[in-house]
Structures are given as C-alpha cells and as structure tokens.
Scaffold this active site. Structure first.
Site, PDB file in Angstrom:
ATOM      1  N   ASN A 224       0.801  -1.237   0.000  1.00  0.00           N
ATOM      2  CA  ASN A 224       0.000   0.000   0.000  1.00  0.00           C
ATOM      3  C   ASN A 224       0.833   1.287   0.000  1.00  0.00           C
ATOM      4  O   ASN A 224       0.390   2.304  -0.525  1.00  0.00           O
ATOM      5  CB  ASN A 224      -1.011  -0.007   1.149  1.00  0.00           C
ATOM      6  CG  ASN A 224      -0.374  -0.155   2.508  1.00  0.00           C
ATOM      7  OD1 ASN A 224       0.795  -0.549   2.619  1.00  0.00           O
ATOM      8  ND2 ASN A 224      -1.121   0.147   3.541  1.00  0.00           N
TER       9      ASN A 224
ATOM     10  N   GLU B 240       4.641  -4.028  12.111  1.00  0.00           N
ATOM     11  CA  GLU B 240       3.608  -3.011  11.826  1.00  0.00           C
ATOM     12  C   GLU B 240       2.479  -3.751  11.125  1.00  0.00           C
ATOM     13  O   GLU B 240       2.569  -4.042   9.930  1.00  0.00           O
ATOM     14  CB  GLU B 240       4.170  -1.929  10.896  1.00  0.00           C
ATOM     15  CG  GLU B 240       5.323  -1.124  11.453  1.00  0.00           C
ATOM     16  CD  GLU B 240       4.910  -0.106  12.505  1.00  0.00           C
ATOM     17  OE1 GLU B 240       3.694   0.075  12.715  1.00  0.00           O
ATOM     18  OE2 GLU B 240       5.802   0.479  13.122  1.00  0.00           O
TER      19      GLU B 240
ATOM     20  N   CYS C 176      -3.513   0.719   6.779  1.00  0.00           N
ATOM     21  CA  CYS C 176      -3.612  -0.099   8.006  1.00  0.00           C
ATOM     22  C   CYS C 176      -4.236   0.638   9.171  1.00  0.00           C
ATOM     23  O   CYS C 176      -4.954   0.052   9.970  1.00  0.00           O
ATOM     24  CB  CYS C 176      -2.218  -0.556   8.399  1.00  0.00           C
ATOM     25  SG  CYS C 176      -1.095   0.818   8.594  1.00  0.00           S
TER      26      CYS C 176
ATOM     27  N   GLU D 136       8.032   2.912  14.226  1.00  0.00           N
ATOM     28  CA  GLU D 136       8.742   3.554  13.120  1.00  0.00           C
ATOM     29  C   GLU D 136       8.606   5.051  13.323  1.00  0.00           C
ATOM     30  O   GLU D 136       7.638   5.513  13.942  1.00  0.00           O
ATOM     31  CB  GLU D 136       8.147   3.108  11.778  1.00  0.00           C
ATOM     32  CG  GLU D 136       8.463   1.647  11.538  1.00  0.00           C
ATOM     33  CD  GLU D 136       8.083   1.127  10.171  1.00  0.00           C
ATOM     34  OE1 GLU D 136       6.992   1.448   9.687  1.00  0.00           O
ATOM     35  OE2 GLU D 136       8.893   0.379   9.601  1.00  0.00           O
TER      36      GLU D 136
HETATM   37  N1  LIG Z   1       0.747  -1.387  10.591  1.00  0.00           N
HETATM   38  C1  LIG Z   1       1.232  -0.928   9.466  1.00  0.00           C
HETATM   39  O1  LIG Z   1       2.039  -0.028   9.490  1.00  0.00           O
HETATM   40  C2  LIG Z   1       0.793  -1.500   8.123  1.00  0.00           C
HETATM   41  C3  LIG Z   1       1.118  -0.831   6.966  1.00  0.00           C
HETATM   42  C4  LIG Z   1       0.700  -1.353   5.726  1.00  0.00           C
HETATM   43  C5  LIG Z   1      -0.046  -2.530   5.686  1.00  0.00           C
HETATM   44  N2  LIG Z   1      -0.344  -3.154   6.850  1.00  0.00           N
HETATM   45  C6  LIG Z   1      -1.148  -4.383   6.828  1.00  0.00           C
HETATM   46  O2  LIG Z   1      -0.725  -5.210   5.767  1.00  0.00           O
HETATM   47  C7  LIG Z   1      -1.813  -5.932   5.208  1.00  0.00           C
HETATM   48  C8  LIG Z   1      -1.864  -5.746   3.717  1.00  0.00           C
HETATM   49  O3  LIG Z   1      -0.612  -5.882   3.154  1.00  0.00           O
HETATM   50  P1  LIG Z   1      -0.149  -7.245   2.449  1.00  0.00           P
HETATM   51  O4  LIG Z   1      -1.320  -7.906   1.844  1.00  0.00           O
HETATM   52  O5  LIG Z   1       1.027  -6.917   1.606  1.00  0.00           O
HETATM   53  O6  LIG Z   1       0.326  -8.115   3.729  1.00  0.00           O
HETATM   54  P2  LIG Z   1       0.994  -9.552   3.731  1.00  0.00           P
HETATM   55  O7  LIG Z   1       1.180  -9.898   5.152  1.00  0.00           O
HETATM   56  O8  LIG Z   1       0.276 -10.490   2.858  1.00  0.00           O
HETATM   57  O9  LIG Z   1       2.419  -9.339   3.011  1.00  0.00           O
HETATM   58  C9  LIG Z   1       3.355  -8.392   3.494  1.00  0.00           C
HETATM   59  C10 LIG Z   1       4.742  -8.794   3.025  1.00  0.00           C
HETATM   60  O10 LIG Z   1       5.115 -10.021   3.628  1.00  0.00           O
HETATM   61  C11 LIG Z   1       5.578 -10.931   2.644  1.00  0.00           C
HETATM   62  N3  LIG Z   1       5.301 -12.279   3.132  1.00  0.00           N
HETATM   63  C12 LIG Z   1       4.167 -12.990   2.974  1.00  0.00           C
HETATM   64  N4  LIG Z   1       4.271 -14.172   3.627  1.00  0.00           N
HETATM   65  C13 LIG Z   1       5.490 -14.202   4.206  1.00  0.00           C
HETATM   66  C14 LIG Z   1       6.183 -15.153   5.017  1.00  0.00           C
HETATM   67  N5  LIG Z   1       5.626 -16.305   5.363  1.00  0.00           N
HETATM   68  N6  LIG Z   1       7.424 -14.851   5.443  1.00  0.00           N
HETATM   69  C15 LIG Z   1       7.992 -13.678   5.109  1.00  0.00           C
HETATM   70  N7  LIG Z   1       7.405 -12.728   4.338  1.00  0.00           N
HETATM   71  C16 LIG Z   1       6.161 -12.992   3.891  1.00  0.00           C
HETATM   72  C17 LIG Z   1       4.824 -10.511   1.396  1.00  0.00           C
HETATM   73  O11 LIG Z   1       5.460 -10.980   0.227  1.00  0.00           O
HETATM   74  C18 LIG Z   1       4.866  -9.006   1.525  1.00  0.00           C
HETATM   75  O12 LIG Z   1       6.095  -8.480   1.111  1.00  0.00           O
HETATM   76  C19 LIG Z   1      -3.028  -5.402   5.911  1.00  0.00           C
HETATM   77  O13 LIG Z   1      -3.406  -6.279   6.946  1.00  0.00           O
HETATM   78  C20 LIG Z   1      -2.571  -4.097   6.510  1.00  0.00           C
HETATM   79  O14 LIG Z   1      -3.276  -3.662   7.625  1.00  0.00           O
HETATM   80  C21 LIG Z   1       0.070  -2.673   8.047  1.00  0.00           C
HETATM   81  O1  LIG Z   2      -0.690   1.591   5.949  1.00  0.00           O
HETATM   82  C1  LIG Z   2      -0.415   1.848   7.078  1.00  0.00           C
HETATM   83  C2  LIG Z   2       0.297   2.968   7.649  1.00  0.00           C
HETATM   84  C3  LIG Z   2       1.499   3.371   6.902  1.00  0.00           C
HETATM   85  C4  LIG Z   2       1.527   4.382   5.998  1.00  0.00           C
HETATM   86  N1  LIG Z   2       2.781   4.513   5.538  1.00  0.00           N
HETATM   87  C5  LIG Z   2       3.589   3.603   6.137  1.00  0.00           C
HETATM   88  C6  LIG Z   2       4.957   3.352   6.025  1.00  0.00           C
HETATM   89  C7  LIG Z   2       5.535   2.351   6.794  1.00  0.00           C
HETATM   90  C8  LIG Z   2       4.727   1.601   7.631  1.00  0.00           C
HETATM   91  O2  LIG Z   2       5.290   0.608   8.346  1.00  0.00           O
HETATM   92  C9  LIG Z   2       3.368   1.856   7.773  1.00  0.00           C
HETATM   93  C10 LIG Z   2       2.800   2.852   7.025  1.00  0.00           C
END
Ligand SMILES: NC(=O)c1ccc[n+]([C@@H]2O[C@H](COP(=O)([O-])OP(=O)(O)OC[C@H]3O[C@@H](n4cnc5c(N)ncnc54)[C@H](O)[C@@H]3O)[C@@H](O)[C@H]2O)c1
Ligand SMILES: O=CCc1c[nH]c2ccc(O)cc12
Length: 481
Positions: A144, A241, A275, A455
């Site tokens: 994202n 995160e 997120c 972060e």
């Molecule tokens: N808290 C935050 O700052 C934050 C920010 C952005 C997104 N998110 C969360 O991320 C989710 C959406 O993003 P997504 O679909 O890319 O998440 P995801 O967990 O599917 O993937 C995130 C990353 O992890 C990698 N990955 C997947 N399985 C793995 C494994 N077993 N071991 C190591 N790496 C692995 C993926 O290739 C990708 O690069 C949502 O739940 C969202 O809330 C959180």
């Molecule tokens: O999507 C969630 C919050 C977010 C926005 N920008 C960044 C950059 C790095 C992060 O770990 C989270 C987020």
C-alpha cells in the site's frame, strides 16, 4: 487472467507477473529471489556494513541528506511509478514521497547525535555506554505504501550504521529499486541497501538467514505471526507493523465540518487500503443524521478514475482478488443488516482503456452494529462503517473491544474530554481532531495484535541499535578469592 488463480503457478515457476491495477493488465514479469540470491544479497550487505559502521554519524548524515535531496528532485517521477504500481492517485503518491524524504532528513539529523552515557563509579572508576548498530537488517514491505515503507525502514536503519536488505511486496516491486538507485547515487557503499524480489518464500529465506540481525515487517497479522516465529528461532529482534480496525469517535460537540473531513481522511486515502484507517466511525446519536448525510454527500463527490490524472482522488484497488474480497465484505454487511448509504459497487470508468482496471465506488455503511463482520474485520478497502453511541463510557468500551490496537481518533471541542478519552483508548497512535496525518517526528506503531516496535520519531533509533556497556576499573582488582 485472475491474479488469485495465477499466484500458485507463478510461485512454482519462480516468476511473478506484474499487473498494473489501472488497466488490469500484465506489464512485466520478474524472477523472484531464491535462497542463493538472498544469501548473495545478505553477504554483500554484510560487506558494506563493515565500511558503513566505521563512518561517523556526520558522514552518514551527509549521505542521507544527499539521498533526501535526490528523492525531492525526482519526486514526480517516483510518484508516477508508485501510482502505476499501486493504483493510488498521483496527487496522494506525491505526499507519500514527501514523507519519505522527510524521514531521511529526520534521521540524518539524528545520526550524529547518537551516543551513550558516562557514569561515575566509586574510586574514580567509571562506565560508559555505546550505541552500536545491529548489522544486516531485513525490511519486508506491504503493497500500500511501497516507497514510503522502504524509506521509513531504511532511513533509521542506515542512520544507525546498519545495512538493509529489503523485500517489497510482489504486487509493487518497482519503486524500491528507485530508492536503491538513489542511495547508491548519494554515496552509500555498494550493497548497503539491497533489494530482493519475491513473496513468502523469499521473505522466509531472509528471516531465517543466520547473518540477519533484525527483521522489520509491515503487513498483515497472520504473516506477522509467521515472521515472529521464524525470527525467534535465531533470537532476532522484530518490529511488526500490522493491521487494524481502528475506531474514530465523533462527539456531538465537535466541529462537524472538520469531523466529516477527518472521517474521509480516515477511510478513503489509497482506496481505503491503509492499516491505520478509522473504519469504525462511532457518531454520537444527536448528530448521527447530520454527520451521515454530509459524509455520504462528500463520498459521492470523490473522483474515481485514472490515478495519473491530476484531479483523480481514488484509483483502482491493488488487484482483482482483493477487489472481490472487498466487495464480498459489502455483500456480507448487507446480509447482516447494514445499509449501503452510497457506493460499494464495481466501477467502470468512462475511459475505455480503464475498463479492466480494479475500480469500485467508495462505500458508506449505515445501521452498523458491533457484531457485524464489516465492523469486526479489517476490510482494507474504501468501506466506512458508521455506528451510533450515546455516552463516553459506552463508546470507550466498544472502541476497545477488538484485538487490534493500531490507531484511534476523537473529534470534540471539549479538550479535557479529548485527553481523557485518548488516555483510555488501547491504540498506539491517537489523533485528536484530525486523522491519518503522520509527521515523521512522531513514533508510529501498534498496541495489541497490531504489532510492536515503532517507526519514525527518536525512539526508533532504539529499535535499530544495541547498547554496549563498558566498565572501566581505575584501581586494583579486588578479588574475592
Ligand atoms: N501497521 C502498518 O504499518 C501496516 C502498513 C501497511 C499494511 N499493513 C497491513 O498489511 C496488510 C496488507 O498488506 P499485504 O497484503 O502486503 O500483507 P501480507 O502480510 O500479505 O504481506 C506483506 C509482506 O510479507 C511478505 N510475506 C508474505 N508471507 C510471508 C512469510 N511467510 N514470510 C515472510 N514474508 C512474507 C509478502 O510478500 C509481503 O512483502 C493489511 O493487513 C494491513 O493492515 C500494516
Ligand atoms: O498503511 C499503514 C500505515 C502506513 C503508511 N505509511 C507507512 C509506512 C511504513 C509503515 O510501516 C506503515 C505505514
């Protein structure tokens, strides 16, 4: 082509297809890094670390400032790449790039002032502490905020003297390569910031590698748990995160225009794929109708379409299977008794070239109740759920009734209430009279299942360094033997 059905095949072939969400078409293919490539990346980062860790904070600072300058200079180009890869409006992508170079500038400013303390001990002896880098850190990102996530992880890591191997999401593999190019141009040693491509398998190789000292992950809760488990085997520290289902509480004494703007910011940035979004919007009953009417009016005005056009404010979702997943939540919400007040449909923009893109209309759901799936689960799309409440005590209890704890917001003119409420909210980031602003000076991160570690902000230095204690004897050794 459906990404969902192709994903298992591409894993076996070790080839990823890069879809462009704007058009719903493949624009490239790329190979993912296997165990050998991951090892090469880690070894080259390790070699670069040996050079980088010897540099003074001022030297590291100068290079990070140069990288920040180049990002600023190339902002439009990076934002365009981000938009093509992710689908977010280019208007918003530029704001993401601003936060990225600001992060580099911020940690450049801290690099030279990282230090320990001096402690006097009896008899003229003394001790001191040194803040030292960890070594090769791994960053794993979500799709994202691809460039921003890579910047928020690498800037503090590099400022502290570490190297980083970064793996972006396979849905958005491109912009992180620009960051690597920029760090190199700015003067970091070759290999200090390496990028590997791939999905879960590549991520696992990184987390398990014996020469990796730390893993910082941004993504979903289920993946976060797996990463924590893998890292625990090597006793590696992790920053997680993760996801959220954050509450936004609107009291009847608020400035209603600001509250409506806040709710829009809390739900519809980056097609709702954020997120920390405040997707559970609790509105005090006295202003429920007025607030809802205005939010629906504003939501209907959002311009959806080609995100590369200057006035577009909502582009396509990341891929077809995610679009279907989000639409599925809306269908389920209707079945459970929520009322669709606007949006929630597939959207085919007028421009024929966009007909296969992953567009939908932003959705506001009314008549929501705490037990509904749309209120309990992270949707990660443009769907706002509106709930009503009567008292402060009641809304606090309901807002905290979740396993997530990433963010929360409150709109009120009563400043005492605002502080009283945020003190009780179980969330790592709380907003008073605003939402989804992320100044790099402030720490960002979750409570509960939304993760741990932070972060941004000064505190993140502690997550990318370790403390060494040195005890100095100025007299003779007094042995007990
Ligand atoms: N808290 C935050 O700052 C934050 C920010 C952005 C997104 N998110 C969360 O991320 C989710 C959406 O993003 P997504 O679909 O890319 O998440 P995801 O967990 O599917 O993937 C995130 C990353 O992890 C990698 N990955 C997947 N399985 C793995 C494994 N077993 N071991 C190591 N790496 C692995 C993926 O290739 C990708 O690069 C949502 O739940 C969202 O809330 C959180
Ligand atoms: O999507 C969630 C919050 C977010 C926005 N920008 C960044 C950059 C790095 C992060 O770990 C989270 C987020």
């Amino acid at each position: 082509f459906e990404f969902g059905t192709l994903a298992p095949k591409v894993f076996i072939l070790e080839i990823y297809l890069l879809f462009i969400p704007i058009l719903g078409r493949v624009i490239a293919t790329f190979l993912c890094s296997g165990e050998k490539e991951v090892d090469l990346a880690v070894q080259s980062a390790k070699a670069a670390f040996k050079i980088w860790r010897k540099k003074s904070g001022m030297e590291r600072s100068r290079i990070l400032l140069e990288a920040a300058r180049i990002i600023r200079e190339r902002k439009d180009e990076i934002a365009t790449v981000e938009t093509i890869n992710n689908g977010k409006s280019v208007f918003e992508a530029r704001l993401d790039i601003d936060t990225s170079w600001q992060c580099l500038e911020y940690y450049a400013g801290l690099a030279a002032s990282m230090g320990g303390e001096h402690v006097q001990l009896p008899g003229g002896s003394f001790g001191y502490t040194r803040r030292e880098p960890l070594g090769v850190c791994v960053g794993i990102g979500a799709w994202n905020y691809p460039f921003q996530i890579a910047s928020w992880k690498s800037a503090p890591a590099l400022a502290c003297g570490n190297a980083m191997v970064f793996k972006p999401s396979p849905f958005t593999p491109v912009s992180t390569l620009l960051l690597a190019e920029i760090y190199t141009e700015a003067g970091v040693p070759p290999g200090l910031f390496n990028v590997v491509q791939g999905g879960a398998a590549t991520g696992q190789f990184l987390c398990q590698h014996r020469d990796v000292a730390k893993v910082s992950f941004t993504g979903s809760v289920p993946t976060g748990k797996k990463i924590m488990e893998l890292a625990s085997k090597g006793v590696k520290p992790v920053t997680l995160e993760l996801g959220g289902k954050s509450p936004l509480i609107i009291f009847s004494d608020c400035d209603i225009e600001n509250a409506v703007r806040g709710a829009m910011m809390a739900n519809f940035l980056t097609q709702g794929e954020v997120c920390c979004n405040g997707t559970r919007v609790f509105v005090q009953r006295e202003i429920l109708d007025k607030f809802t009417e205005e939010v629906v009016k504003q939501t209907k005005k959002i311009k959806i379409g080609d995100p590369l056009e200057e006035d577009t404010r909502m582009g396509p979702l990341i891929n077809r299977s995610h679009l279907q997943h989000v639409l599925g939540f809306i269908e389920q919400a209707k079945n459970e008794g929520a009322k669709v007040l606007c949006g929630g449909d597939l959207c085919v923009p007028e421009d024929p070239k966009l007909k296969d893109g992953y567009y939908m209309t932003p959705c506001v759901l009314g008549n929501c109740k705490d037990g509904m799936t749309c209120v309990k689960e992270e949707i990660f799309g443009p769907v706002m759920s509106i709930l009503s409440f009567d008292t402060e005590a009641e809304v606090l209890e309901r807002a905290n009734d979740t396993n997530f704890g990433l963010a929360a917001g409150v709109f009120t003119r009563d400043i005492q209430r605002a502080h009283r409420v945020v003190a009780e909210l179980q969330a790592g980031v709380c907003y008073i009279n605003n939402y989804n602003v992320s100044p790099v000076e402030l720490p960002f991160g979750g409570y509960k299942m939304s993760g741990f570690g932070r972060e941004n902000g000064r505190v993140t230095i502690e997550y990318y360094s370790q403390l060494k204690t040195i005890c100095v004897e100025m007299g003779d050794v007094e042995s007990v033997f």
